[in-house]
Design a protein around this motif. Sequence first.
Motif, PDB file in Angstrom:
ATOM      1  N   SER A 100     -18.968  39.563  65.200  1.00  0.00           N
ATOM      2  CA  SER A 100     -19.518  40.518  64.231  1.00  0.00           C
ATOM      3  C   SER A 100     -20.448  41.547  64.877  1.00  0.00           C
ATOM      4  N   LEU A 101     -20.790  41.378  66.128  1.00  0.00           N
ATOM      5  CA  LEU A 101     -21.695  42.340  66.789  1.00  0.00           C
ATOM      6  C   LEU A 101     -20.916  43.565  67.275  1.00  0.00           C
ATOM      7  N   PRO A 102     -21.621  44.659  67.630  1.00  0.00           N
ATOM      8  CA  PRO A 102     -20.899  45.837  68.149  1.00  0.00           C
ATOM      9  C   PRO A 102     -20.112  45.502  69.413  1.00  0.00           C
ATOM     10  N   PHE A 103     -18.974  46.158  69.552  1.00  0.00           N
ATOM     11  CA  PHE A 103     -18.018  45.816  70.623  1.00  0.00           C
ATOM     12  C   PHE A 103     -18.482  46.265  72.023  1.00  0.00           C
ATOM     13  N   THR A 143     -15.640  42.785  68.326  1.00  0.00           N
ATOM     14  CA  THR A 143     -14.192  42.664  68.138  1.00  0.00           C
ATOM     15  C   THR A 143     -13.538  43.998  68.458  1.00  0.00           C
ATOM     16  N   LEU A 144     -12.422  43.942  69.154  1.00  0.00           N
ATOM     17  CA  LEU A 144     -11.656  45.156  69.430  1.00  0.00           C
ATOM     18  C   LEU A 144     -10.502  45.200  68.439  1.00  0.00           C
ATOM     19  N   ILE A 190      -8.923  41.483  68.546  1.00  0.00           N
ATOM     20  CA  ILE A 190      -9.213  40.464  69.540  1.00  0.00           C
ATOM     21  C   ILE A 190     -10.724  40.249  69.587  1.00  0.00           C
ATOM     22  N   GLY A 191     -11.127  38.994  69.599  1.00  0.00           N
ATOM     23  CA  GLY A 191     -12.556  38.694  69.446  1.00  0.00           C
ATOM     24  C   GLY A 191     -13.279  38.466  70.760  1.00  0.00           C
ATOM     25  N   ALA A 192     -14.573  38.188  70.638  1.00  0.00           N
ATOM     26  CA  ALA A 192     -15.440  38.007  71.805  1.00  0.00           C
ATOM     27  C   ALA A 192     -14.983  36.816  72.640  1.00  0.00           C
ATOM     28  N   THR A 239     -17.470  50.625  74.770  1.00  0.00           N
ATOM     29  CA  THR A 239     -18.332  50.146  73.687  1.00  0.00           C
ATOM     30  C   THR A 239     -17.876  50.813  72.388  1.00  0.00           C
ATOM     31  N   ASP A 240     -18.521  50.427  71.307  1.00  0.00           N
ATOM     32  CA  ASP A 240     -18.142  51.017  70.021  1.00  0.00           C
ATOM     33  C   ASP A 240     -18.781  52.392  69.810  1.00  0.00           C
TER      34      ASP A 240
END
Length: 785
Positions: free
Chosen positions: A393-396, A420-421, A455-457, A475-476
């Motif tokens: 849930s945090l910034p990518f 998450t991307l 795709i997650g962390a 990054t996001d």
Amino acid sequence: MRSPTLARLQYRAVSGLARSSRFQSQSLVNSRFASTAALRTSGIAPAYQSVLRQWEQRRSAGTATASAVLEAAAVNPDGLSQAAIIDNLDPAHIDSGKTTCTERVLFYTGRIKAIHEVRGRDAVGAKMDSMELEREKGITIQSAATFCDWVKKDKDGKDQSYHINLIDTPGHIDFTIEVERALRVLDGAVMILCAVSGVQSQTITVDRQMRRYNVPRISFVNKMDRMGANPFKAIDQINSKLKMPAAAVQVPIGAEDEFQGVVDLIRMKAIYNVGENGEELKETSEIPDKVKDIANERRAMLIETLADVDDEMAEIFLEEQEPTEEQLRAAIRRATISLKFTPVFMGSALANKSVQPMLDGVIDYLPNPSEVENLALDQKRNEASVKLVPYNSLPFVGLAFKLEESNFGQLTYIRVYQGTLRKGSNVFNARNDKKVKIPRIVRMHSNEMEEVSEIGAGEICAVFGVDCASGDTFTDGQLGYSMSSMFVPEPVISLSIKPKQTKDAANFSKAMARFQREDPTFRVTYDTESEQTIISGMGELHLQIYIERMRREYRVDCETGQPQVAYRETIGGRVEFDHLLKKQTGGAGDYARVMGWMEPTGALEENKFEQQVVGGSISEKFLFACEKGFNLSCEKGPLIGHKVLGTRMVINDGATHMTDSSEMAFKNATQQAFRKAFAESQPSVLEPLMKTVVTAPSEFQGDVIALLNKRGATINDTETGVDEFTIYADCSLNGMFGFSSNLRATTQGKGEYTMEFSHYEKAPAHVQKELIAQYLKAQAARNKK
Ligand SMILES: Nc1nc2c(ncn2[C@@H]2O[C@H](COP(=O)(O)OP(=O)(O)OP(=O)(O)O)[C@@H](O)[C@H]2O)c(=O)[nH]1
């Protein structure tokens, strides 16, 4: 419930001498056949045809031996020179079994339905060696990523599924960048050693790489079925050579062709594999009598070694208590993750024995992403070392660690460290702040892909259509984070190259651009003086593989020059200079005066430019031009035109003319001053020194030593095994060209060697003299043109 993402693992490089078992010599014959067949179809080896025919006759008559090709080549001098070419392309098959182990991991986790061997009889090849050349040669050239789920019982006896991302890397030192980038993004590694050869030179290299990126590891001593297998020797070597506290967590039941299974020292249970492919495990508390003593002894050693590196275990040990299963596991996990210890598993991947317990070890002892500290630099807030948190849930934040061209366009491999991307989202490249859209995300399974929407962390994926360089952070856009890239070693060898036919020029350029983009240790330059394209890389094999790939993948046949060593030049001592450039040729003139000194930096490393001008005799702008002149001079040294190392220039005074001074004048003046001062300093040519390790059967020891002496090697150490020896030597790269064919001829094809760049050292005076003469001659010839 989503299973926790756990431990990435990586298989590492170690080598063993492929000679003692019948199976292995058969493999060697097959691999040689593959090489010769490839050359035959390429049509470049007419003289070699007769060698091939002889060999094929012997093969069909069943009389071929591992060294048959060389034996045949020896009676045909033309054939021998072709054999030398093959040698370059047919590297030592001395590896520990990373790909073979990975094949079992994929099979036992249900990712593949059948096991195929590296260079197996079915000619399919292992899943992770997907490139045609890899399958043919039986070596891994490019690292390949995959993923799998491993189900393991938790302490309450319930099945838990763990997700593993896995990268199988090459073992050969020439492809070291593949290991480097895998270790940059992995959270844990499985260090695979050969039970016969133990710690080898490649193991030492990979150990250094693992330490560079703080990667915890478990160890797996493979090839327990080989003659001379001894896991305890390998463990002693991990302790002594790698200085990494290690202890067995298993002992073998039998060895060599009587290897049956292992005893788990934590639970004191014997484990056997049953089923056609060893897919089932049979566990029993009945430990065979013959291994009871060694099991007790090794369990005590495990506890003692852990007590040395873990406080809680030290307390239990000092109080003379017997640790519980839980306490032992926890201590191993703590010590492994804090890089103080490596637990050692053992088995035989090829014989399908004891691979599953090693997979359990990955889950039990390697960290999951939340247990690894991953740091970034916050460029916006100018804060070093901000911690990345693997929450979806945090910034990518992700790191592009590998680029690869696929049939569908450029693929960029990304490790997601935070957030998450998502497919269709926009991300920002931290290097240039460019916005990039992510059109497609896939998860790689060797050369196959599985499309996913996000795709997650903690995961590894590949994306299409993203223009970037390997090592870029994404990054996001909200975060200004940037992560450190991986270490890229400098190439040590180069070749001039051109397509045989001019019509292939476009494809040639395309291939060069692609290989360069994918592999930062492969460099392409154009030498304007000789008007040649020069490719540089980590070794002969590295460059040969690209030449071969060009032929296969781009249909471009190339002509190459002799391999050239990447020499360097360095200053001899301190020299002061006061150089005036003054030209008055009508109109505006040129005027620049630079004063200062040049000297060695003390280490044969980067060059340094410094200005200590007080009072403004040279303006900032002109000093900048001086620095540019210095950097240009360092690119092409005055002695033999190679790069300069370890040289410092200080400019502390000078003079400027009101109208005639210009940036160009200061740049040129600095270059002239550099040239003069460098020449006066008694400069030296430096040559790359290679750490070389040669292994061969004992009967060839004298011949191999003579061979090395002839090539000017310094022998540092010799180890003598049961029926083989290993020599550790330092050799100049220049002295090692063609060594592989010499060694094979001397040892009937049974000798193996590895070579790795160590450092630069002054070349002997006669070599320097010769190189300077060659350089001057080439320059004179060019000037004549
Ligand atoms: N006897 C025996 N041979 C093995 C075992 N595991 C692998 N091999 C053989 O060793 C050779 C090398 O195996 P690979 O799996 O390609 O080794 P690798 O470490 O992946 O090699 P690179 O990727 O080239 O570094 C092959 O011929 C394998 O069949 C084993 O447990 N026992």
